[in-house]
Write a protein that holds these residues in place. Structure first.
Motif, mmCIF file in Angstrom:
data_model
loop_
_atom_site.group_PDB
_atom_site.id
_atom_site.type_symbol
_atom_site.label_atom_id
_atom_site.label_comp_id
_atom_site.label_asym_id
_atom_site.label_seq_id
_atom_site.Cartn_x
_atom_site.Cartn_y
_atom_site.Cartn_z
ATOM 1 N N PHE A 282 151.043 16.920 -29.593
ATOM 2 C CA PHE A 282 149.703 16.901 -30.179
ATOM 3 C C PHE A 282 149.104 15.503 -30.093
ATOM 4 O O PHE A 282 147.940 15.335 -29.697
ATOM 5 N N MET B 45 148.163 14.534 -26.461
ATOM 6 C CA MET B 45 147.012 15.225 -25.886
ATOM 7 C C MET B 45 145.715 14.956 -26.643
ATOM 8 O O MET B 45 144.639 14.920 -26.043
ATOM 9 N N TYR C 27 146.138 24.811 -32.280
ATOM 10 C CA TYR C 27 145.483 23.513 -32.429
ATOM 11 C C TYR C 27 145.141 23.247 -33.888
ATOM 12 O O TYR C 27 145.408 22.160 -34.429
ATOM 13 N N PHE D 177 147.947 23.178 -24.645
ATOM 14 C CA PHE D 177 148.789 22.766 -25.769
ATOM 15 C C PHE D 177 149.547 23.967 -26.336
ATOM 16 O O PHE D 177 150.757 23.896 -26.584
#
Length: 418
Positions: free
Chosen positions: A202, A205, A324, A371
């Motif tokens: 996380f 990115m 996310y 992700f």
């Protein structure tokens, strides 16, 4: 409770005081606590067979430690256990050795320490594993009837019977169990590493943009990226028992997962099922306690609902995905991102109104999808490691019980009658 048989060739049956010195900590009062001095050992410091003194901040003065409580100062190499308020199934993790790095330390109530007597008829490594057997816990539970938890002291320990093989056999038993336990430790470390990998991905990115970066990503209010609703308030006066359904509370929601060992029920009326029901992909967010703590519901329990202490978020898939957003909550929690949104009188909490106004910086969907895919691959590996750990736990338990029945090294030891 009858005595264990002594018919086993080469194995004595003794009571613990014959071979071990043991001592419970004193009842140090709150007014005696200080901000520095000698650390007090509490049950909360003993977890996963390790002593972690950073989890508490209780001290007593050096004057008291080396004076009134000098005989409660523990030594490196002592075996220590928690002995109060422990669920039976978790007791095996509340056993640890003190190392030089923990000294000086003073025992406190709810903890006990052990060391062999001068005769040297027992090794602490062997005794450590005895404490994890059903032979020990069955005897202990018989002595403390009426309690769902283990709350015991020296008066109970002195009555416990212990199978005592020759020292070479004790060492072989401990070595075999050390080897099996080492495999479990490696798998636990692997699983923990997979947990840290999600946070690392996380940050790699999205971290730069969230910390400031450019203005390329749009910012939306929470009410734009997800619909939210607080759960049902539990009113015991309106509980009739005719429509009992399982529900989640704050304690069930951990970061990225659910603790489903203890699930309660309450009445959910027919017209409340859709309002408070959970669907796969919903995010549950803690309203109080550790505000913002969140996990994605994956349908772990059919027809499950949630209590008012939780927010349920259903994401707008045109803007964000659940993976996310739940990691965004974790990032905010670690970076004091809830400070402006939490309300507090005595206990901080995240109201529904405040939640809706939170500002969420949203990356492009293709990055979120990438992700989520990487997380999915990580979860597959983590699931394999968890399956391997469950198998390693089963193997360890089988070896543990067999060892103390004399089936690995030496004659069989009869089970205690409880």
């Amino acid at each position: 409770m009858k005595m264990l048989s002594t018919e086993c060739i080469g194995w004595e049956i003794v009571k613990i005081p014959r071979v071990l010195f043991f001592q419970e900590g004193p009842g140090v009062r709150k007014w005696q606590f200080t901000n520095s001095g000698i650390k007090l050992l509490n049950g909360g410091n003993i977890n996963d067979n390790q002593v972690d003194l950073s989890t508490t901040d209780k001290y007593i003065s050096e004057e008291e430690a080396y004076g009134k409580y000098a005989h409660f100062l523990a030594d490196a190499g002592d075996l220590v256990i928690a002995c109060s308020g422990i669920v039976v199934e978790k007791f095996s993790k509340k056993i640890a050795f003190l190392g030089p790095e923990h000294i000086p330390i003073c025992m406190n109530t709810s903890t006990m320490r052990f060391r062999p007597k001068k005769e040297g008829k027992i090794t602490l490594e062997y005794f450590k594993y005895f404490l994890q057997t059903r032979l020990f816990t069955n005897q202990l539970q018989k002595l403390i009837t009426g309690s769902a938890q283990l709350n015991f002291g020296p008066s109970h320990i002195k009555k416990i019977q212990l199978p005592l093989p020759p020292l070479p056999v004790q060492r072989r038993i401990a070595a075999a169990l050390d080897l099996a336990d080492r495999q479990r430790q490696l798998l636990r470390a692997e699983i923990a590493a997979y947990g840290e990998l999600g946070e690392s991905l996380f940050l790699e990115m999205f971290g730069d943009e969230l910390r400031g970066g450019s203005d390329n990503w749009k910012v939306y209010s929470m009410k734009a990226v997800a619909t939210s609703r607080l759960g049902k308030m539990l009113d015991k006066r309106r509980q009739h028992g005719n429509r009992q359904r399982m529900y989640l509370r704050n304690a069930n929601v951990q970061w990225f997962k659910f603790d489903l060992d203890s699930i309660y029920t309450m009445d959910i009326e027919e017209d409340e099922e859709e309002k408070y029901g959970l669907q796969r992909g919903d995010i549950l967010v803690c309203e109080g306690g550790e505000i913002g703590r969140a996990a994605i519901w994956k349908g772990e329990i059919e027809n499950c609902y949630y209590q008012k202490a939780l927010h349920r978020l259903r994401v707008n898939n045109m803007l964000v995905n659940s993976e996310y957003l739940v990691n965004w909550f974790y990032y905010q929690s670690k970076n004091n991102g809830f400070g402006d949104y939490s309300s507090s009188v005595t206990i901080a909490h995240l109201t529904g109104a405040k939640l809706k106004t939170m500002k969420v910086k949203v990356p492009p969907l293709h990055l979120q999808s990438k992700f989520a895919k990487l997380l999915s691959q990580k979860e597959i590996l983590k699931d394999k490691a968890e399956t391997a750990l469950a198998e390693a736990d089963d193997l360890f338990q089988a070896l543990l019980q067999r060892a103390f029945r004399g089936e690995l090294f030496g004659a069989e030891v009869p089970s205690v009658e409880v």
